[in-house]
Motif scaffolding. Sequence first.
Motif, short mmCIF file in Angstrom:
data_model
loop_
_atom_site.label_atom_id
_atom_site.label_comp_id
_atom_site.label_asym_id
_atom_site.label_seq_id
_atom_site.Cartn_x
_atom_site.Cartn_y
_atom_site.Cartn_z
N ASN A 1 -2.17 -4.24 -9.15
CA ASN A 1 -2.34 -3.23 -10.09
C ASN A 1 -1.86 -3.56 -11.60
N TYR A 2 -2.44 -2.90 -12.43
CA TYR A 2 -1.95 -3.02 -14.04
C TYR A 2 -1.31 -1.85 -14.35
N GLY A 3 -0.15 -1.76 -14.20
CA GLY A 3 0.46 -0.58 -14.54
C GLY A 3 0.31 0.55 -13.38
N ASP A 4 -0.60 1.45 -13.95
CA ASP A 4 -1.10 2.62 -13.04
C ASP A 4 -2.35 2.43 -12.53
N VAL A 5 -2.91 1.37 -13.06
CA VAL A 5 -4.65 1.31 -12.78
C VAL A 5 -4.47 0.15 -11.56
N GLU A 6 -5.17 0.64 -10.49
CA GLU A 6 -5.38 -0.05 -9.42
C GLU A 6 -6.87 -0.97 -9.42
N ALA A 7 -6.50 -2.06 -9.68
CA ALA A 7 -7.82 -3.11 -9.96
C ALA A 7 -8.22 -3.50 -8.83
N LEU A 8 -7.48 -4.03 -7.58
CA LEU A 8 -8.05 -4.35 -6.37
C LEU A 8 -7.16 -3.53 -5.36
N ARG A 9 -7.83 -3.08 -4.26
CA ARG A 9 -7.07 -2.39 -3.31
C ARG A 9 -7.27 -3.09 -1.86
N ASP A 10 -6.36 -3.65 -1.23
CA ASP A 10 -6.37 -4.08 0.06
C ASP A 10 -7.45 -4.74 0.38
N THR B 1 -13.52 -10.93 -11.71
CA THR B 1 -12.75 -12.04 -12.49
C THR B 1 -11.16 -11.76 -12.15
N THR B 2 -10.78 -10.85 -11.89
CA THR B 2 -9.37 -10.62 -11.65
C THR B 2 -9.16 -11.36 -10.07
N LEU B 3 -10.04 -11.05 -9.41
CA LEU B 3 -9.82 -11.80 -8.07
C LEU B 3 -9.89 -13.16 -8.22
N LEU C 1 -3.54 -17.93 -11.23
CA LEU C 1 -3.29 -17.50 -12.68
C LEU C 1 -2.77 -16.09 -12.74
N LEU C 2 -2.90 -15.33 -11.84
CA LEU C 2 -2.46 -13.87 -11.70
C LEU C 2 -1.66 -13.95 -10.39
N GLU C 3 -0.87 -13.17 -10.44
CA GLU C 3 0.01 -12.93 -9.16
C GLU C 3 -0.56 -11.52 -8.45
N PRO C 4 -0.79 -11.71 -7.21
CA PRO C 4 -1.50 -10.23 -6.72
C PRO C 4 -0.12 -9.46 -6.29
N THR C 5 -0.39 -7.99 -6.86
CA THR C 5 0.68 -7.08 -6.41
C THR C 5 1.32 -7.04 -4.95
N ALA C 6 0.31 -7.15 -4.17
CA ALA C 6 0.57 -7.34 -2.60
C ALA C 6 -0.56 -8.18 -2.02
N GLY C 7 -0.43 -8.66 -0.96
CA GLY C 7 -1.27 -9.56 -0.16
C GLY C 7 -1.14 -10.99 -0.59
N LEU D 1 -17.40 -3.20 -5.17
CA LEU D 1 -17.53 -2.13 -5.67
C LEU D 1 -16.23 -1.60 -6.39
N PRO D 2 -16.40 -1.13 -7.45
CA PRO D 2 -15.42 -0.77 -8.55
C PRO D 2 -14.26 0.46 -8.24
N ARG D 3 -13.06 0.30 -8.87
CA ARG D 3 -12.19 1.45 -8.84
C ARG D 3 -11.70 2.24 -7.73
N PRO D 4 -10.92 1.64 -7.09
CA PRO D 4 -10.59 0.31 -6.84
C PRO D 4 -11.20 -0.55 -6.32
N SER D 5 -11.29 -1.95 -6.62
CA SER D 5 -12.29 -3.00 -6.10
C SER D 5 -12.23 -3.08 -4.68
N ARG D 6 -13.27 -3.10 -3.91
CA ARG D 6 -13.34 -3.51 -2.48
C ARG D 6 -14.57 -4.13 -2.21
N VAL D 7 -14.63 -4.83 -1.02
CA VAL D 7 -15.85 -5.41 -0.78
C VAL D 7 -16.73 -4.48 0.19
N SER D 8 -17.87 -4.18 -0.58
CA SER D 8 -18.47 -3.35 0.17
C SER D 8 -19.72 -4.00 1.13
N GLU D 9 -19.99 -5.08 1.07
CA GLU D 9 -21.08 -5.75 1.86
C GLU D 9 -20.83 -7.30 1.53
N ILE D 10 -21.40 -7.74 2.55
CA ILE D 10 -21.52 -9.29 2.67
C ILE D 10 -22.82 -9.74 2.89
#
Lengths: 252, 251
Positions: free
Chosen positions: B13-22, B44-46, B53-59, B206-215
Amino acid sequence: MNRSLFLKLLSAFIVFGTWELAGRIPVSYAFPTFFESMQALFAMTMDGSIFVAYAETLKPLTLGVAISAVSGIGLGLWIGLSSRFEWLFSPIFIVMQAAPLAALIPILVMAYGIGLTSKVFVVCIMAMPVIVLNTASAVRNTPTSIKDMGRSFLATDRDVILKIIIPAASPVIFSGLRLGISAGFIGAILSELKITPTGVGDIITYSRSIADYPSMYAAIFSIIVLAVLFLNGLERVENYLFEGNNRGYVSD
Amino acid sequence: MDTAVSVLNVTKNYGDVEALRDLSLDFPRGQLTSLLGPSGCGKTTLLKIIAGLLEPTAGNIEIDGKQITGPGEDRAFVFQDFALLPWANVLRNVSFGLELRGVAKSEREAIAEKYINNVGLTGFEKSYPHELSGGMRQRVGLARALSVDSKVLLLDEPFSAVDEQNRRKFQEDMLELVRNENKTFIFVTHSIEEAVYVSDQIAILLPRPSRVSEIIRPKGFRSAGVENIRRSKEYLDIVDQIWASLRNYVE
């Protein structure tokens, strides 16, 4: 002969030529020609009085410039690296930069007397603000990606400062040094005119009082030459230390 | 499948913005996985979280089953804007990673020399970055990342600031690199063709918040040789398929 040397000589010729012409018209009784001034400078060189004067003037000048450069860069680094100290220190240096120094000199004299200390203070007040402010803003504007690069390749905080932030900030730090040191030269002469007439300031004051204008301008000319030589030397140091940073903006 | 890098339930999370979720994702060893998605999808965040270089909020991130706590010797990064030191010549830039690891000067320069040679920059050791073209600069960035000999190579849109012809050359070189170097590559890109061309595995985010939609794991065309990949039916089908699922997210 290369182009930049030619342009330098040309510009010197134009300046000195205009000076000579203005002295011959004359624009003022108190304005000597270029050649008269050079003769006076030659005479002072031959009888050694100019060296005696510089021995005196260089004391506050070198001390003040050295203190300003070392503590100015140090303080600038500190302010630039920590976000909290910016609002604490920056206003002081902005005020210092804007203050009418000549009016403040009597206060300095009351506090520190008429000796070397006051003169060093004047040089520092002139030289330090721009060095501090430039260093701080250069440090703060180091590109994030090269800092990230350092961290991703396992740089310690010390490595990041010494091997990335300082070299990256060096062009702006050096331009602050150039501006600060020029101001320091002005401060050194100002202090000799306003506090006690010693050294080059004494030559200026004394020759003005006996209407020996060529000597007065010779002294002013010599300090400008010294400043230019010093700044050229500084550029060489910069070029030597950070060669790749030179993309043509540093003159040769 | 042998997994080199695992992303486990990462939230950022960046403040209230969820960049990556679970977000969870596995990266197979010795292969190239691309992270592909529209801009702002957090790829790029991932990558920067994997780099430490960045700390995850969780995980957390595991490499060979061990949780990471920051940047490490096991990973090297290639930057989108090259991140070269403008005051240092090619040799010093390439050996900079080794310099920071405390490798002695003669040794690190010998290693750097080898990788400068590998990326085709022999003769440019004494040049400064501003004297090189964009493609050559990124070769320097690549040589720097290779010279520290990490098991995992993280590439953040490495060819997006490089011209088209150089990019194609880079893509071919990437395939060779993946084949020859026994490394795991994690490759962020916004180019669908590039992702399909170079990847063993493509993760669509896929964005907002980011998740893996397909491999997606291309199978057939990798053995066809570099000049035939773009003609193969599977390649074209995958490009179309990815575009079909991404087009709704492009504004």
